[in-house]
Design a protein around this motif. Structure first.
Motif, mmCIF file in Angstrom:
data_model
loop_
_atom_site.group_PDB
_atom_site.id
_atom_site.type_symbol
_atom_site.label_atom_id
_atom_site.label_comp_id
_atom_site.label_asym_id
_atom_site.label_seq_id
_atom_site.Cartn_x
_atom_site.Cartn_y
_atom_site.Cartn_z
ATOM 1 N N SER A 27 0.836 -1.197 0.000
ATOM 2 C CA SER A 27 0.000 0.000 0.000
ATOM 3 C C SER A 27 0.865 1.239 0.000
ATOM 4 O O SER A 27 1.821 1.337 0.759
ATOM 5 N N GLY A 28 0.518 2.182 -0.870
ATOM 6 C CA GLY A 28 1.225 3.444 -0.924
ATOM 7 C C GLY A 28 2.527 3.354 -1.682
ATOM 8 O O GLY A 28 3.428 2.619 -1.296
ATOM 9 N N TYR A 29 2.612 4.092 -2.782
ATOM 10 C CA TYR A 29 3.825 4.039 -3.606
ATOM 11 C C TYR A 29 3.902 5.308 -4.443
ATOM 12 O O TYR A 29 2.882 5.788 -4.948
ATOM 13 N N THR A 30 5.107 5.846 -4.577
ATOM 14 C CA THR A 30 5.325 7.000 -5.452
ATOM 15 C C THR A 30 6.107 6.541 -6.665
ATOM 16 O O THR A 30 7.211 5.997 -6.527
ATOM 17 N N SER A 31 5.547 6.741 -7.834
ATOM 18 C CA SER A 31 6.191 6.378 -9.094
ATOM 19 C C SER A 31 6.781 7.628 -9.735
ATOM 20 O O SER A 31 6.079 8.628 -9.907
#
Length: 380
Positions: A27-31
């Protein structure tokens, strides 16, 4: 006036994004992706070894953008374009411009040139210095000071003539060569009161962790005493708890921490124009995380990158690759061979090299095995 749809369509023609793959696992990710088409440093035809950012307007390509009209400088046009990209971006997406500057020449750089890379990597880099010079947490040489002042002069010229956007936030590695470079570059500029030069010292913007003493930072209290106006991040411990002179950080481990610090900055800093003063190896790592092409910086050089960040509900699970034990020599090496994992050919009977410190804070001992030494640490 351009509609959001027209702007997006035109931007797709003008630029491309080198996007990192994302999968659903946590859960939660910055691409992150690099938005290309704006800077010469994004182009495969640009020669990094001969590129001069001061002769090329920081590398900004002369172009017209859909979001700009009127008689504006190229940087004013680009600023308007970045504003438009943010204004028309989805709620989970932001665009930021990172100005990443490499520190000026340090005494460790000069020592590597003097001794040669094999002798530096296999012996001298593991010592605190020699009879005349200290390079543990290396300071700037006179040449390095001059390089930082060149950057300062160029920044002031760009502010005055190009009306380049001021950095709104400043970050720096905790190593002395970066702390000094940032100060020499920005402290004397004519900056607005609402965007003052108060850099935040962040642990994870430091150079790749090698067994070289130049990568061993000073204490938090020493940094605070020498740079009292700097904001030191709460995570910076009193003593360096990462460097030990025995184990080294492979590239995948460095990339993991580079993403971690970028995630922190993008999640907590609303500013779009950000300065980061760091190192060749760390900037190379950040560029990999951003999907940017390889672009090596000379000491004192600067690379701007337009970054697109998408905040996603899920993505790849974070990784924590293990450090590796590095070997070196108890005396200057006989030679260095690319065919060897470590590269060091030591004199005497210690064929596999040693694994304990020789900087005066450890006792040398032999090791029967040779651990791979990350090639990214050849120059810091």
């Amino acid at each position: 006036m351009y509609t959001p749809l027209a702007l997006a369509a035109t931007a797709a023609i003008l630029v491309s994004a080198q996007t990192l793959n994302v999968t659903n696992s946590t859960s939660g990710y910055t691409s992150y992706s690099t938005v290309t088409g704006y800077f010469l440093q994004d182009e495969a035809t640009t020669n990094a070894s001969t590129f001069d950012y001061t002769a090329t307007n920081f590398g900004l390509i002369n172009s017209s953008y859909p979001a700009t009209t009127g008689n504006l400088t190229q940087w004013q046009k680009f600023e308007a374009q970045v504003d438009a990209l943010n204004a028309n971006a989805p709620l989970n997406t932001v665009y930021k411009v990172l100005f990443m500057g490499r520190h000026g020449e340090g005494y460790h750089n000069a020592a590597q040139t003097f001794y040669g890379t094999p002798a530096w990597n296999c012996y001298w880099g593991e010592k605190d210095g020699n009879a005349t010079t200290t390079w543990e947490d290396a300071d700037l040489t006179p040449a390095g000071i001059a390089q930082a002042l060149v950057a300062a002069t160029f920044w002031q010229h760009q502010i005055t003539t190009q009306l380049i956007p001021y950095p709104q936030s400043y970050y720096t590695s905790p190593l002395t060569r970066c702390l000094r470079t940032a100060n020499l570059t920005f402290s004397a500029l004519d900056l607005p009161h609402y965007y003052p030069f108060v850099p935040t010292v962040r642990e994870l913007f430091r150079e790749g962790i090698s067994i070289h003493t130049c990568d061993h930072r000073s204490s938090r209290s020493s940094i605070a005493a020498r740079f009292p106006s700097y904001a030191i991040d709460a995570s910076l411990t009193e003593n360096d708890e990462i460097w030990n002179g025995v184990t080294a950080e492979p590239s995948d481990a460095q990339d993991a921490r580079s993403k971690k610090v970028l995630d922190s900055v993008f999640a907590s800093d609303d500013h779009a124009w950000i300065s980061i003063t760091s190192h060749s190896g760390e900037i190379a790592s950040i560029l990999r995380v951003l999907g940017h092409q390889v672009f090596s910086l000379n000491t004192g050089a600067v690379i701007p990158v337009l970054v697109k960040a998408a905040f996603l509900p899920s993505g790849p699970a974070p990784s924590s690759p293990a450090y590796t034990t590095s070997t070196h020599c108890a005396a200057p090496p006989v030679t260095s061979l690319a065919s060897l994992a470590q590269g060091c050919v030591c004199s005497g009977t210690v064929v596999g090299g040693i694994t304990t410190r020789i900087d005066g804070n450890g006792t040398s001992s032999s090791s029967g095995s040779v651990a791979a030494y990350p090639t990214a640490y050849a120059t810091s």
